[in-house]
Design a protein around this motif. Sequence first.
Motif, PDB file in Angstrom:
ATOM      1  N   GLU A   5      -2.899  -6.895   1.501  1.00 44.96           N
ATOM      2  CA  GLU A   5      -4.032  -5.993   1.653  1.00 44.96           C
ATOM      3  C   GLU A   5      -3.892  -4.810   0.703  1.00 44.96           C
ATOM      4  N   SER A  20     -11.963  -2.762  -0.315  1.00 44.00           N
ATOM      5  CA  SER A  20     -10.833  -3.312   0.423  1.00 44.00           C
ATOM      6  C   SER A  20     -10.675  -4.773   0.021  1.00 44.00           C
ATOM      7  N   LEU A  22      -8.415  -8.211   0.733  1.00 47.56           N
ATOM      8  CA  LEU A  22      -7.446  -8.982   1.500  1.00 47.56           C
ATOM      9  C   LEU A  22      -7.238 -10.271   0.709  1.00 47.56           C
ATOM     10  N   THR A  42     -13.963  -1.090   7.165  1.00 45.99           N
ATOM     11  CA  THR A  42     -12.753  -0.972   7.979  1.00 45.99           C
ATOM     12  C   THR A  42     -13.047  -1.142   9.467  1.00 45.99           C
ATOM     13  N   LEU A  45     -12.155  -4.832  10.309  1.00 43.60           N
ATOM     14  CA  LEU A  45     -10.927  -5.366   9.734  1.00 43.60           C
ATOM     15  C   LEU A  45     -10.302  -6.532  10.517  1.00 43.60           C
ATOM     16  N   GLY A  49      -9.470  -9.851   8.622  1.00 48.07           N
ATOM     17  CA  GLY A  49      -8.090 -10.317   8.602  1.00 48.07           C
ATOM     18  C   GLY A  49      -7.955 -11.744   9.103  1.00 48.07           C
TER      19      GLY A  49
END
Length: 236
Positions: A5, A20, A22, A42, A45, A49
């Motif tokens: 990340e 962001s 990932l 966020t 997330l 994820g």
Amino acid sequence: MNFSESTVQLQHQGVKFSISVLEATNPKSLVVFAAGRGGSPTRHLPLLGAIADQGCTVIAPHFDMIPGQTPTKEQLDSRIGKLEIALTKHITPAAIPIIGIGHSIGATLLLALAGAKAMTFSGDIVETKFKSQFNGLVLLAPAVDFYLHPGALHTLNTGVYLRTGAKDTVTPPERTILFKQMLEKRHEVRFILDENAGHFSYMDQLPPNVEDIQPEREIFLSALASDVTEYIVTLN
């Protein structure tokens, strides 16, 4: 955890913005996430994820909050421009599938990127220069009023996973169902109406001073992540 990340800085019209990232090792697909009016990925997330953990690289631009309830053409154009830059930066020569996930106004943006023709309430057309083919869209509590005019979906280039809450007072389910009926005339649609969900039920972290009407948030969000991830894996 099968991904790393990080936060990447890019520029749009001379102004820096954050993404962001990932990043999966040897990714099976590239997933772009577009947040709603608040602009912060966020708050989603755990969902992102879970998707990255299945071998998908996820990119999620950060946007400034839209101050009014109804976005202007300029505000939509700005967010679309940042999504175009983020996607262009991360598309690889390997030509892996590209999948979009959007919540609320984020869904509006991704539909435009996938070829649909958005029109604002003042009659302005929202266009995009992005040309790559999407392999699927996941639209959560989508703001679809921009696409209820004739011909809006004729040039959409992908199938759609469409999900909304029966108790949503921000993007009412009646509008989403009308959109679904228009959409399924030309495209494959997977539709889920969540009986106990509202507009913010799809956010892992709620905005300030917002209470969710979903009585079992943890169970709901876990099931949501599992179902969305399963859909994305079938597109790889």
